[in-house]
Scaffold this motif. Structure first.
Motif, PDB file in Angstrom:
ATOM      1  N   MET A  81     -26.977  -9.919 -12.715  1.00 38.89           N
ATOM      2  CA  MET A  81     -27.478 -10.538 -11.486  1.00 38.89           C
ATOM      3  C   MET A  81     -26.564 -11.679 -11.035  1.00 38.89           C
ATOM      4  N   LYS A  82     -26.039 -12.434 -11.987  1.00 41.97           N
ATOM      5  CA  LYS A  82     -25.151 -13.534 -11.637  1.00 41.97           C
ATOM      6  C   LYS A  82     -23.899 -13.018 -10.947  1.00 41.97           C
ATOM      7  N   GLN A  83     -23.381 -11.876 -11.418  1.00 43.55           N
ATOM      8  CA  GLN A  83     -22.197 -11.289 -10.794  1.00 43.55           C
ATOM      9  C   GLN A  83     -22.499 -10.859  -9.355  1.00 43.55           C
ATOM     10  N   ILE A  84     -23.710 -10.302  -9.148  1.00 43.79           N
ATOM     11  CA  ILE A  84     -24.107  -9.903  -7.794  1.00 43.79           C
ATOM     12  C   ILE A  84     -24.198 -11.114  -6.876  1.00 43.79           C
ATOM     13  N   TYR A  85     -24.824 -12.195  -7.372  1.00 45.93           N
ATOM     14  CA  TYR A  85     -24.926 -13.418  -6.576  1.00 45.93           C
ATOM     15  C   TYR A  85     -23.546 -13.969  -6.226  1.00 45.93           C
ATOM     16  N   ASN A  86     -22.640 -13.951  -7.193  1.00 45.61           N
ATOM     17  CA  ASN A  86     -21.288 -14.470  -6.947  1.00 45.61           C
ATOM     18  C   ASN A  86     -20.563 -13.644  -5.886  1.00 45.61           C
ATOM     19  N   GLU A  87     -20.687 -12.322  -5.963  1.00 43.92           N
ATOM     20  CA  GLU A  87     -20.045 -11.461  -4.971  1.00 43.92           C
ATOM     21  C   GLU A  87     -20.653 -11.660  -3.586  1.00 43.92           C
ATOM     22  N   THR A  88     -21.990 -11.814  -3.543  1.00 46.52           N
ATOM     23  CA  THR A  88     -22.665 -12.058  -2.258  1.00 46.52           C
ATOM     24  C   THR A  88     -22.179 -13.350  -1.622  1.00 46.52           C
ATOM     25  N   GLU A  89     -22.054 -14.392  -2.413  1.00 44.60           N
ATOM     26  CA  GLU A  89     -21.576 -15.678  -1.902  1.00 44.60           C
ATOM     27  C   GLU A  89     -20.128 -15.578  -1.441  1.00 44.60           C
ATOM     28  N   LYS A  90     -19.331 -14.806  -2.152  1.00 46.12           N
ATOM     29  CA  LYS A  90     -17.931 -14.620  -1.763  1.00 46.12           C
ATOM     30  C   LYS A  90     -17.832 -13.920  -0.418  1.00 46.12           C
ATOM     31  N   ILE A  91     -18.644 -12.867  -0.226  1.00 42.80           N
ATOM     32  CA  ILE A  91     -18.651 -12.146   1.050  1.00 42.80           C
ATOM     33  C   ILE A  91     -19.101 -13.061   2.178  1.00 42.80           C
ATOM     34  N   ARG A  92     -20.127 -13.900   1.896  1.00 44.59           N
ATOM     35  CA  ARG A  92     -20.626 -14.823   2.923  1.00 44.59           C
ATOM     36  C   ARG A  92     -19.547 -15.811   3.338  1.00 44.59           C
ATOM     37  N   ARG A  93     -18.814 -16.357   2.392  1.00 49.00           N
ATOM     38  CA  ARG A  93     -17.743 -17.309   2.713  1.00 49.00           C
ATOM     39  C   ARG A  93     -16.641 -16.639   3.516  1.00 49.00           C
ATOM     40  N   GLU A  94     -16.324 -15.398   3.187  1.00 47.00           N
ATOM     41  CA  GLU A  94     -15.286 -14.685   3.914  1.00 47.00           C
ATOM     42  C   GLU A  94     -15.708 -14.432   5.351  1.00 47.00           C
ATOM     43  N   ARG A  95     -16.993 -14.107   5.555  1.00 50.76           N
ATOM     44  CA  ARG A  95     -17.488 -13.862   6.915  1.00 50.76           C
ATOM     45  C   ARG A  95     -17.461 -15.136   7.739  1.00 50.76           C
ATOM     46  N   LEU A  96     -17.789 -16.265   7.115  1.00 50.77           N
ATOM     47  CA  LEU A  96     -17.793 -17.532   7.840  1.00 50.77           C
ATOM     48  C   LEU A  96     -16.383 -17.975   8.214  1.00 50.77           C
ATOM     49  N   GLY A  97     -15.396 -17.575   7.456  1.00 53.04           N
ATOM     50  CA  GLY A  97     -14.017 -17.934   7.782  1.00 53.04           C
ATOM     51  C   GLY A  97     -13.764 -19.420   7.796  1.00 53.04           C
ATOM     52  N   GLY A  98     -14.452 -20.143   6.917  1.00 53.41           N
ATOM     53  CA  GLY A  98     -14.265 -21.585   6.844  1.00 53.41           C
ATOM     54  C   GLY A  98     -15.117 -22.381   7.811  1.00 53.41           C
ATOM     55  N   MET A  99     -15.881 -21.714   8.658  1.00 57.23           N
ATOM     56  CA  MET A  99     -16.732 -22.412   9.625  1.00 57.23           C
ATOM     57  C   MET A  99     -18.083 -22.763   9.023  1.00 57.23           C
ATOM     58  N   LYS A 100     -18.741 -23.750   9.603  1.00 55.64           N
ATOM     59  CA  LYS A 100     -20.116 -24.066   9.241  1.00 55.64           C
ATOM     60  C   LYS A 100     -21.030 -22.928   9.686  1.00 55.64           C
ATOM     61  N   PRO A 101     -22.119 -22.674   8.942  1.00 59.20           N
ATOM     62  CA  PRO A 101     -23.013 -21.558   9.314  1.00 59.20           C
ATOM     63  C   PRO A 101     -23.528 -21.638  10.748  1.00 59.20           C
ATOM     64  N   MET A 102     -23.882 -22.836  11.218  1.00 61.23           N
ATOM     65  CA  MET A 102     -24.415 -22.959  12.571  1.00 61.23           C
ATOM     66  C   MET A 102     -23.353 -22.662  13.629  1.00 61.23           C
ATOM     67  N   ARG A 103     -22.140 -23.137  13.404  1.00 58.65           N
ATOM     68  CA  ARG A 103     -21.057 -22.858  14.359  1.00 58.65           C
ATOM     69  C   ARG A 103     -20.756 -21.362  14.395  1.00 58.65           C
ATOM     70  N   TRP A 104     -20.740 -20.727  13.231  1.00 54.51           N
ATOM     71  CA  TRP A 104     -20.502 -19.286  13.173  1.00 54.51           C
ATOM     72  C   TRP A 104     -21.598 -18.528  13.928  1.00 54.51           C
ATOM     73  N   THR A 105     -22.841 -18.993  13.779  1.00 52.28           N
ATOM     74  CA  THR A 105     -23.968 -18.349  14.458  1.00 52.28           C
ATOM     75  C   THR A 105     -23.804 -18.408  15.972  1.00 52.28           C
ATOM     76  N   LEU A 106     -23.408 -19.561  16.493  1.00 51.26           N
ATOM     77  CA  LEU A 106     -23.236 -19.719  17.938  1.00 51.26           C
ATOM     78  C   LEU A 106     -22.125 -18.818  18.463  1.00 51.26           C
ATOM     79  N   ILE A 107     -21.006 -18.791  17.757  1.00 46.05           N
ATOM     80  CA  ILE A 107     -19.873 -17.972  18.194  1.00 46.05           C
ATOM     81  C   ILE A 107     -20.228 -16.490  18.128  1.00 46.05           C
ATOM     82  N   GLU A 108     -20.871 -16.069  17.043  1.00 41.67           N
ATOM     83  CA  GLU A 108     -21.226 -14.667  16.876  1.00 41.67           C
ATOM     84  C   GLU A 108     -22.275 -14.237  17.913  1.00 41.67           C
TER      85      GLU A 108
END
Length: 219
Positions: free
Chosen positions: A1-28
């Motif tokens: 489960m820890k490996q799954i959580y780590n991969e999920t967090e990695k994918i989330r960071r890649e999608r954000l591209g270094g942006m804050k979640p709220m800024r990414w939401t507005l742009i998307e």
């Protein structure tokens, strides 16, 4: 489960591209052609955000007659109220109109949310709004949609009645069980006039009188 959580967090960071979640939401949201309105506080943080999918706008234009409004509190990572607006189709199916992430539940904030809805409606006016009797929302509805009926949600009414039932005071007098307080007066009313008087007393917080209960009180 820890490996799954780590991969999920990695994918989330890649999608954000270094942006804050709220800024990414507005742009998307803008990229996907959402209706987007937001306000910022003095620190340039989002204090009010309203989002509506283009398909929801199309459905709202066709079925704007009854709109349900409800808000949740502290169920998101920002610990802020989330106001959701729901429409009803002719076959009694529900569809999501939009939602607003806000910083508080004051009448000014609700007025802002309703003004976004009014913008989406254009010259159309809903026949009725269904809410949980939130005070600030009720005031704003009367100001912005004065010709629309304001109805109370049956589900919320049921939950409130259940909560009140738990506050019944039951006592025993001369071998018989009684419900005390204003609820006892309402339950024992035998005429319409007496019921209305007892109901007003209940609303005003007047206590007294007893209502006989058959059998033993149940938990």
């Amino acid at each position: 489960m820890k490996q799954i959580y780590n991969e999920t967090e990695k994918i989330r960071r890649e999608r954000l591209g270094g942006m804050k979640p709220m800024r990414w939401t507005l742009i998307e949201a803008q990229r996907l052609d959402y209706f987007v309105e937001c306000e910022f506080d003095d620190e340039r943080c989002v204090s009010r955000l309203f989002l509506c999918h283009p398909e929801s706008i199309r459905m709202l234009s066709a079925w704007h007659f009854v709109i349900l409004i409800d808000s949740t509190y502290k169920t998101n990572k920002y610990k802020q109220p989330l106001v959701q607006l729901i429409g009803v189709s002719p076959v009694k199916n529900h569809f999501n109109i939009g939602f607003a992430l806000v910083s508080d539940e004051t009448k000014e904030t609700y007025a802002w949310v309703l003004m976004q809805l009014k913008h989406l409606l254009g010259d159309r006016t809903p026949d009725a709004f269904v809410t949980d009797k939130e005070g600030g929302l009720g005031v704003s509805l009367r100001q912005i949609f004065p010709s629309s009926a304001h109805l109370l949600c049956v589900w919320h009414m049921k939950r409130n009645i259940e909560a009140k039932m738990l506050s019944f005071r039951i006592s025993r007098d001369s071998g018989e069980w009684f419900i005390e307080g204003p609820w006892g007066r309402v339950l024992n009313a035998n005429t319409e006039a007496w019921f209305q008087r007892c109901w007003r007393d209940l609303q005003n917080g007047h206590w007294g009188y007893k209502r006989k209960v058959d059998g033993l009180p149940q938990k």
